[in-house]
Design a protein around this motif. Structure first.
Motif, PDB file in Angstrom:
ATOM      1  N   GLY A  66       0.817  -1.234   0.075  1.00 49.21           N
ATOM      2  CA  GLY A  66       0.047   0.012  -0.175  1.00 49.21           C
ATOM      3  C   GLY A  66       0.764   1.348   0.049  1.00 49.21           C
ATOM      4  N   GLU A  67       0.615   2.146   0.891  1.00 49.29           N
ATOM      5  CA  GLU A  67       1.053   3.481   0.843  1.00 49.29           C
ATOM      6  C   GLU A  67       2.693   3.366   1.217  1.00 49.29           C
ATOM      7  N   GLY A  68       3.042   2.535   1.640  1.00 52.97           N
ATOM      8  CA  GLY A  68       4.248   2.584   2.196  1.00 52.97           C
ATOM      9  C   GLY A  68       5.415   1.998   0.964  1.00 52.97           C
ATOM     10  N   GLU A  69       4.903   1.318   0.177  1.00 54.40           N
ATOM     11  CA  GLU A  69       5.698   1.008  -1.090  1.00 54.40           C
ATOM     12  C   GLU A  69       5.170   1.651  -2.505  1.00 54.40           C
ATOM     13  N   ALA A  95       8.545   0.596  -9.507  1.00 52.58           N
ATOM     14  CA  ALA A  95       8.758  -0.938  -9.105  1.00 52.58           C
ATOM     15  C   ALA A  95       7.618  -1.584  -8.326  1.00 52.58           C
ATOM     16  N   TRP A  96       6.793  -0.879  -7.914  1.00 51.33           N
ATOM     17  CA  TRP A  96       5.442  -1.224  -7.073  1.00 51.33           C
ATOM     18  C   TRP A  96       4.736  -2.054  -7.981  1.00 51.33           C
ATOM     19  N   ASP A  97       4.247  -1.671  -9.447  1.00 50.38           N
ATOM     20  CA  ASP A  97       3.762  -2.249 -10.292  1.00 50.38           C
ATOM     21  C   ASP A  97       4.319  -3.445 -10.949  1.00 50.38           C
ATOM     22  N   LYS A  98       4.057  -4.532 -10.543  1.00 54.90           N
ATOM     23  CA  LYS A  98       4.706  -5.946 -11.098  1.00 54.90           C
ATOM     24  C   LYS A  98       4.786  -6.001 -12.271  1.00 54.90           C
TER      25      LYS A  98
END
Length: 316
Positions: A66-69, A95-98
């Protein structure tokens, strides 16, 4: 060092809140052993007021998911000018979006399993069964389903029989509106932590992961005794170098900073296969980052204290 104050940001409202709190507690204790003054802050509606009225010398983002990454908390810290350990907001979003990170990795010439990405609306509009059939035709079986965003393997399922696919898809959609279906790759599962030292990313010893169930899911990750870990991994020197190079390559390519963890598979021929990257990796008793740090001959507190120094120096 003693007069420096550090705010460890943990908790939050993601599905991984409990794991984040555990990571935050362990990290806070490790930093206190290094002589820093540490406060543990939950990321709630009072966070901005605390940052303004009780401004720390630096923050460490120990949030998972969530908000942290996804770059949100990082953006807030950047707006307020608070130095922090971890990847910048721009790097987080990349990077968050695989699927995006896999595409960038593949385009750079690294190996990652073939995949397709589909939103829930596609199944609704085109009919679930024809779409599921097309996925199997493209990727074969077994395959892995996972939400396109998120961590801790929440919603991730291995499908070995086509009859299991509809229920697995429903379980995956419980954690997000878009699913990443990926070809299953057999081999040795490893996690490689990358730490930046003197401005350069360094790969720590790979940690081999052997879950009792055969699947490294949420329960296997965070329940003591359900997974065996080997640090360093029981792989050849050539394979260790290959996966270390992969992790450093992913760190640089995706624009990560300070610390990251790359999850990979080592196939029978020694190929290092990229699965995904963790921007704010877990630091619990069953997490691989502390194991890798220990295997490298260092301590968690010393590593993060150095990263705190690095974060503060970036603003001066």
């Amino acid at each position: 060092m003693a007069e420096r104050t550090v705010a460890v940001l943990a908790g939050g409202l993601s599905h991984e809140r409990d794991i984040s709190l555990r990571s935050g507690r362990r990290l806070s204790a490790a930093l206190r052993e290094q002589g820093l003054s540490v406060e543990e802050w939950d990321t709630d509606a009072g966070l901005l007021d605390r940052l303004r009225t009780n401004r720390p010398d630096a923050a460490v983002v120990a949030l998972h998911g969530g908000e942290g990454e996804n770059g949100s908390v990082q953006t807030v810290l950047e707006m307020l000018g608070v130095p922090y350990v971890g990847t910048s907001s721009h790097g987080c979003r990349r990077a968050w979006d695989k699927p995006i990170s896999k595409a960038l990795i593949a385009d750079a010439g690294f190996t990652t399993p073939d995949w397709v990405v589909l939103p829930h609306s596609t199944f609704r509009e085109l009919g679930a069964q024809p779409v599921l059939d097309a996925i199997v035709e493209r990727l074969g079986l077994p395959l892995i389903l996972k939400p396109d965003q998120g961590g801790s393997a929440l919603g991730t399922q291995v499908v070995r029989d086509a009859a299991e696919l509809p229920a697995a898809m429903v379980g995956c959609f419980a954690y997000g509106d878009t699913v990443l279906a990926e070809r299953f790759v057999d081999g040795v599962e490893v996690a490689v932590t990358v730490i930046e030292r003197d401005g350069e990313p360094v790969a720590l010893p790979a940690v081999e992961i052997v879950p009792e169930s055969g699947v490294y899911d949420y329960t296997a990750r965070y329940t003591a005794g359900l997974t065996d870990f080997f640090a360093p991994a029981r792989i050849s020197e050539a394979a260790a170098k290959a996966v270390g190079d992969l992790a450093i390559g992913a760190h640089r390519l995706l624009g990560l900073r300070d610390i990251s963890r790359t999850d990979a598979i080592i196939t029978a021929d020694g190929t290092a296969v990229f699965l995904e990257v963790g921007l704010s990796p877990g630091l619990t008793e069953t997490s691989t980052v502390p194991m890798a740090v220990e295997a490298s001959g260092d301590s968690l507190g010393a590593v993060f204290a150095a990263l705190v120094d690095r974060a503060i120096s970036r603003t001066h």
